[in-house]
Design a protein around this motif. Structure first.
Motif, PDB file in Angstrom:
ATOM      1  N   VAL A 275      -3.788  10.839  13.361  1.00  0.00           N
ATOM      2  CA  VAL A 275      -3.683  11.275  11.970  1.00  0.00           C
ATOM      3  C   VAL A 275      -2.967  10.218  11.135  1.00  0.00           C
ATOM      4  CG1 VAL A 275      -2.499  12.925  10.449  1.00  0.00           C
ATOM      5  CG2 VAL A 275      -3.853  13.764  12.380  1.00  0.00           C
ATOM      6  N   VAL A 276      -1.857   9.683  11.653  1.00  0.00           N
ATOM      7  CA  VAL A 276      -1.105   8.672  10.907  1.00  0.00           C
ATOM      8  C   VAL A 276      -1.943   7.405  10.730  1.00  0.00           C
ATOM      9  CG1 VAL A 276       0.964   7.231  10.890  1.00  0.00           C
ATOM     10  CG2 VAL A 276       1.101   9.592  11.719  1.00  0.00           C
ATOM     11  N   GLU A 277      -2.639   7.010  11.783  1.00  0.00           N
ATOM     12  CA  GLU A 277      -3.381   5.740  11.747  1.00  0.00           C
ATOM     13  C   GLU A 277      -4.718   5.862  11.008  1.00  0.00           C
ATOM     14  OE1 GLU A 277      -3.708   4.614  15.804  1.00  0.00           O
ATOM     15  OE2 GLU A 277      -1.558   4.205  16.056  1.00  0.00           O
TER      16      GLU A 277
ATOM     17  N   ARG B 198       9.692   7.047  15.930  1.00  0.00           N
ATOM     18  CA  ARG B 198       9.880   5.781  16.636  1.00  0.00           C
ATOM     19  C   ARG B 198       8.742   4.812  16.336  1.00  0.00           C
ATOM     20  NH1 ARG B 198      10.641   7.909  21.072  1.00  0.00           N
ATOM     21  NH2 ARG B 198       8.473   7.955  21.798  1.00  0.00           N
ATOM     22  N   GLU B 199       7.514   5.305  16.268  1.00  0.00           N
ATOM     23  CA  GLU B 199       6.356   4.425  16.109  1.00  0.00           C
ATOM     24  C   GLU B 199       6.015   4.144  14.646  1.00  0.00           C
ATOM     25  OE1 GLU B 199       4.700   2.839  18.508  1.00  0.00           O
ATOM     26  OE2 GLU B 199       6.112   3.654  19.966  1.00  0.00           O
ATOM     27  N   TYR B 200       6.252   5.131  13.768  1.00  0.00           N
ATOM     28  CA  TYR B 200       5.756   4.980  12.388  1.00  0.00           C
ATOM     29  C   TYR B 200       6.809   5.250  11.319  1.00  0.00           C
ATOM     30  CZ  TYR B 200       1.490   5.650  15.129  1.00  0.00           C
ATOM     31  OH  TYR B 200       0.506   5.548  16.083  1.00  0.00           O
ATOM     32  N   GLY B 201       8.011   5.605  11.742  1.00  0.00           N
ATOM     33  CA  GLY B 201       9.060   5.905  10.780  1.00  0.00           C
ATOM     34  C   GLY B 201       8.897   7.249  10.090  1.00  0.00           C
ATOM     35  N   ILE B 202       8.067   8.119  10.641  1.00  0.00           N
ATOM     36  CA  ILE B 202       7.855   9.457  10.065  1.00  0.00           C
ATOM     37  C   ILE B 202       9.125  10.294  10.247  1.00  0.00           C
ATOM     38  CG2 ILE B 202       6.492  11.580  10.177  1.00  0.00           C
ATOM     39  CD1 ILE B 202       4.855   9.270   9.209  1.00  0.00           C
TER      40      ILE B 202
ATOM     41  N   ILE C 229       7.127  15.206  19.869  1.00  0.00           N
ATOM     42  CA  ILE C 229       6.142  14.531  19.023  1.00  0.00           C
ATOM     43  C   ILE C 229       6.821  13.947  17.788  1.00  0.00           C
ATOM     44  CG2 ILE C 229       4.077  14.864  17.625  1.00  0.00           C
ATOM     45  CD1 ILE C 229       3.224  17.048  19.605  1.00  0.00           C
ATOM     46  N   ALA C 230       7.795  14.693  17.234  1.00  0.00           N
ATOM     47  CA  ALA C 230       8.530  14.212  16.065  1.00  0.00           C
ATOM     48  C   ALA C 230       9.269  12.914  16.389  1.00  0.00           C
ATOM     49  CB  ALA C 230       9.510  15.280  15.582  1.00  0.00           C
ATOM     50  N   GLU C 231       9.901  12.859  17.563  1.00  0.00           N
ATOM     51  CA  GLU C 231      10.614  11.654  17.981  1.00  0.00           C
ATOM     52  C   GLU C 231       9.644  10.475  18.098  1.00  0.00           C
ATOM     53  OE1 GLU C 231      12.379  13.253  21.580  1.00  0.00           O
ATOM     54  OE2 GLU C 231      14.373  13.095  20.683  1.00  0.00           O
ATOM     55  N   ASP C 232       8.479  10.739  18.667  1.00  0.00           N
ATOM     56  CA  ASP C 232       7.483   9.685  18.849  1.00  0.00           C
ATOM     57  C   ASP C 232       6.980   9.169  17.502  1.00  0.00           C
ATOM     58  OD1 ASP C 232       5.592   8.156  20.605  1.00  0.00           O
ATOM     59  OD2 ASP C 232       4.128   9.322  19.465  1.00  0.00           O
TER      60      ASP C 232
END
Length: 498
Positions: free
Chosen positions: A355-357, A255-259, A249-252
């Motif tokens: 959560v991010v979005e 990759r998607e949001y720069g978290i 999940i951290a990788e995703d």
């Protein structure tokens, strides 16, 4: 009331802050606040080897006494196997020296060790001067932190079904039982009825208390970032917590949001989890490092299959990290109904994206979650429940010993005469003991006689309406200012506060 509390071996300044110690410290803090007459004895490893200070366990005050002693196999390379094992000669000796040789005693023992309780019980009965025909002067309560049920500790080759069965048997045969987690209370009879009478289990569970692992949320500041920037993965890397799923999940999220991701762990952290430029890692983190990351992180994820009412994730949430929780039975009492942050394990990744979005909505949901947790895991509530359970046990003993004193009046008449020779409103046990020299035939103190024990002094005073004021050293008993007062403990003899 005097309580001896024995948690398992711990390292309180580690990032994990040992959940079992945190529970116990929270209880003690609440007991001291709610009952001005309680005294607590801790039996713990030496500060020099276990890395803690007196103030960490509230032993920097008059009504808390710290007993330091070497625990079983302490300092060996196999120490981790025996953190919940039996009592050493050093521990038993320090109990005698720091409690009974100072004319102290215990009313309740809260014991978390899985083994060795029979030795502790035998020792305390001996030191208290217990007579075979009389009631036991104290109760032993088993503090069940993480019951060795068949689906737990599956990879521990040094445990087998014998240890699992023995722990269940010890729990239900004790005088009382405190459960940290509803999961253990629910599953104990399912497993236990395979080898124990169902009536034995039912009797134990009828009086059991759910302590619900209280959390002192005042230690954490719930502050949220304007937008999420860090995922915080904290705690141990045990297999049940699915760290491999968390790193996926951290990788995703990166990759998607720069978290970015920060790890804080009580253990070593595998390089395969940290060998990324966007990962910050604190293996074997100190409490200070963990606290800093509580302020830094924005998102937390609980992927564990089961837990005993975990603390770390809710500490993260109380620090302003939006907590996404795997939907499992153990967590149901900790989260509000219909929370969007509670989802099946296969949905954790997608919910992290949500959560991010939808950051503002996620923050609002997390605030509602924390409001709920503050109520159900309130230190005040847990303190009241556990204190009430102990108080009615002591009140029951006072009634039992009142009958004993009536039936054996001639043997104990000297104790009564000695009480009459002392100051009427306040009596220290050492003074009462010495007053016996004025009423015994040989002119010797009361406790120098085989027929007199510390239990006789304590309950003779209590049956006359005196109560222990909780002082350190030799206990001091005081008569209530109201002559009609029955001398009960803090008015907490009710058994219905559960």
């Amino acid at each position: 009331m005097r309580v001896l509390i024995v948690p398992e071996l711990y390292r309180p300044r580690d990032a994990s802050a040992n959940a079992t110690l945190n529970d116990a410290v929270t209880w003690v803090r609440e007991w001291l606040r709610q009952d001005p007459n309680i005294h607590v004895y801790w039996l713990l490893p030496h500060r020099g080897t276990a890395n803690y200070e007196r103030e960490d366990v509230l032993a920097d005050r008059d009504r808390v006494t710290l007993l330091e002693a070497d625990s079983f196999m302490e300092g060996t390379d196999s120490e981790y196997v025996f953190t919940e094992s039996g009592y050493t000669e050093d521990q038993l000796r320090v109990i005698r020296k720091r409690i009974y040789e100072e004319l102290g005693y215990v009313d309740v023992v809260v014991d978390q060790l899985r083994q060795g309780r029979e030795d502790l019980l035998k020792w305390l009965l001996l030191l208290s001067g217990h007579r075979a025909e009389e009631p036991k002067p104290f109760d032993v309560i088993v503090n069940v932190h993480d019951l060795m049920l068949p689906f737990k500790y599956a990879t521990d080759g040094y445990r087998d079904s014998y240890h699992r069965k023995l722990e269940v048997a010890h729990a239900v045969l004790a005088d009382g039982c405190w459960f940290k987690a509803g999961l253990d209370a629910t599953e104990l009879p399912v497993f236990g009825r395979e080898f124990l009478l169902e009536t034995v289990i039912e009797d134990a569970l009828d009086d059991a208390v759910m302590t619900e692992s209280p959390i002192d949320f005042s230690r954490f500041e719930e502050r949220y970032a304007k937008e999420p920037g860090w995922l915080h993965i904290a705690g141990s890397g045990w297999k049940k917590k699915h760290p491999e799923l968390l790193i996926e999940i951290a990788e995703d999220l990166h990759r998607e949001y720069g978290i970015k991701t920060v790890f804080t762990s009580m253990d070593d952290i595998p390089e395969s989890y940290t060998d990324y430029p966007w990962v910050e890692a604190y293996p074997r983190a100190s409490w200070e490092e963990y606290e800093r990351m509580l302020r830094k992180g924005d998102i937390a994820i609980c992927a564990t299959e089961y837990d005993t009412l975990a603390r770390t994730w809710f500490e993260q949430a109380a620090s302003g990290q939006v907590l996404i929780v795997r939907d499992e039975p153990w967590v149901q009492d900790c989260v509000p109904d219909d929370s969007p942050l509670v989802v099946p394990v296969e949905e954790l990744g997608n919910r992290a994206r949500w959560v991010v979005e939808h950051w503002d909505d996620a923050v609002a949901a997390n605030q509602r979650l924390i409001d709920h947790v503050r109520e159900v895991r309130s230190p005040e509530r847990a303190g009241q429940k556990t204190l009430s359970d102990m108080a009615w046990r002591v009140d029951e003993k006072v009634d039992q010993y009142a009958d004993v004193h009536r039936k054996a009046g001639s043997r104990r008449s000297a104790v009564g005469r000695a009480i009459d020779r002392t100051e009427p409103d306040s009596i220290a046990l050492d003074e009462l003991n010495e007053a016996g020299a004025k009423v015994t035939r040989d002119g010797e103190p009361l406790l120098s006689h085989e027929w007199c024990s510390i239990t006789d002094l304590v309950f003779a005073l209590r049956t006359r309406g005196y109560h222990d004021t909780g002082t350190a050293g030799a206990p001091v008993f005081r008569r209530p200012s109201d002559p009609d007062s029955p001398g009960r403990l803090s008015g907490r003899s009710q058994r219905d506060v559960r």
